[in-house]
Write an enzyme that holds these catalytic residues in place. Structure first.
Site, PDB file in Angstrom:
ATOM      1  NE  ARG A   1       4.270   4.943  -4.164  1.00  0.00           N
ATOM      2  CZ  ARG A   1       4.193   3.999  -5.108  1.00  0.00           C
ATOM      3  NH1 ARG A   1       5.285   3.558  -5.681  1.00  0.00           N
ATOM      4  NH2 ARG A   1       3.041   3.492  -5.454  1.00  0.00           N
TER       5      ARG A   1
ATOM      6  NE  ARG B   1      -3.575   2.510   0.314  1.00  0.00           N
ATOM      7  CZ  ARG B   1      -4.869   2.609   0.506  1.00  0.00           C
ATOM      8  NH1 ARG B   1      -5.593   1.524   0.677  1.00  0.00           N
ATOM      9  NH2 ARG B   1      -5.442   3.785   0.518  1.00  0.00           N
ATOM     10  N   GLY B   2       0.916   1.944  -1.104  1.00  0.00           N
ATOM     11  CA  GLY B   2       1.835   3.053  -1.302  1.00  0.00           C
ATOM     12  C   GLY B   2       1.796   4.119  -0.240  1.00  0.00           C
TER      13      GLY B   2
ATOM     14  CD  GLU C   1      -0.673  -5.045  -6.474  1.00  0.00           C
ATOM     15  OE1 GLU C   1      -0.576  -3.964  -7.068  1.00  0.00           O
ATOM     16  OE2 GLU C   1       0.008  -5.320  -5.460  1.00  0.00           O
TER      17      GLU C   1
ATOM     18  CG  ASP D   1      -0.189   2.027   4.824  1.00  0.00           C
ATOM     19  OD1 ASP D   1      -0.819   3.083   4.988  1.00  0.00           O
ATOM     20  OD2 ASP D   1      -0.684   0.907   4.991  1.00  0.00           O
TER      21      ASP D   1
ATOM     22  N   GLY E   1      -3.691   5.682 -13.647  1.00  0.00           N
ATOM     23  CA  GLY E   1      -4.334   5.217 -14.867  1.00  0.00           C
ATOM     24  C   GLY E   1      -5.515   4.318 -14.570  1.00  0.00           C
TER      25      GLY E   1
END
Length: 123
Positions: free
Chosen positions: A27, A22-23, A89, A25, A55
Site C-alpha cells: 500500500r 494486499r494492503g 475481489e 504488502d 468496516g
C-alpha cells in the site's frame, strides 16, 4: 506530451481502473506510486481506503466499484492470496471478464507468475 484520459474511451464507467492489492504488502510503496501515476494522467482510479477495510460491509462497496470499472489491475504480491478480501475481489473481477468482457491487467509484484498460475508457494 499531452496526457490522454481513459475516460474518453470508457464513457459511462464510474472508474477507469480498479486496483486490487494486499494492503500490508504494498500500500505505502508500489500502489501509492501506481495510483499517483494513473491519477496524474487523468485516469480515474478506484483504490480502497484504509478506513474502508475496518468496516463489516466492505464487500458490497467493493463489488459495486468493480462492476462500475472498465479495467481491473490485480497486483499479485506474496501475501495477496492470504487475504479473503483480495480473493473475493478477484472472483468478482474474473466473473465480469467472462460475462461482460472486462479488461484485466495483472501485475506480479515480487512473485513469479508461474507460482500464481500453478498455485505454488503462497498461492
Amino acid at each position: 506530451m499531452a496526457s490522454i484520459s481513459l475516460s474518453s474511451f470508457t464513457y459511462g464507467w464510474k472508474y477507469d481502473v480498479f486496483l486490487s492489492f494486499r494492503g500490508q504488502d504494498i500500500r505505502h510503496g508500489f500502489i501509492g506510486y501506481l495510483y499517483k501515476a494513473l491519477s496524474g494522467r487523468g485516469i480515474h482510479t478506484f483504490i480502497d481506503d484504509e478506513e474502508l477495510q475496518r468496516g463489516e460491509h466492505i464487500m458490497p462497496s467493493l463489488v459495486k466499484a468493480i462492476t462500475e470499472t472498465r479495467i481491473a489491475i490485480p497486483v499479485f504480491s506474496k501475501n495477496y492470496a492470504f487475504s479473503s478480501f483480495c480473493l473475493d475481489e478477484l472472483v468478482n473481477i474474473l466473473s465480469l471478464v467472462k460475462e461482460k468482457g472486462r479488461l484485466v491487467l495483472p501485475v506480479f509484484y515480487d512473485v513469479d507468475p508461474s507460482d500464481v498460475r500453478h498455485q505454488r508457494g503462497s498461492y
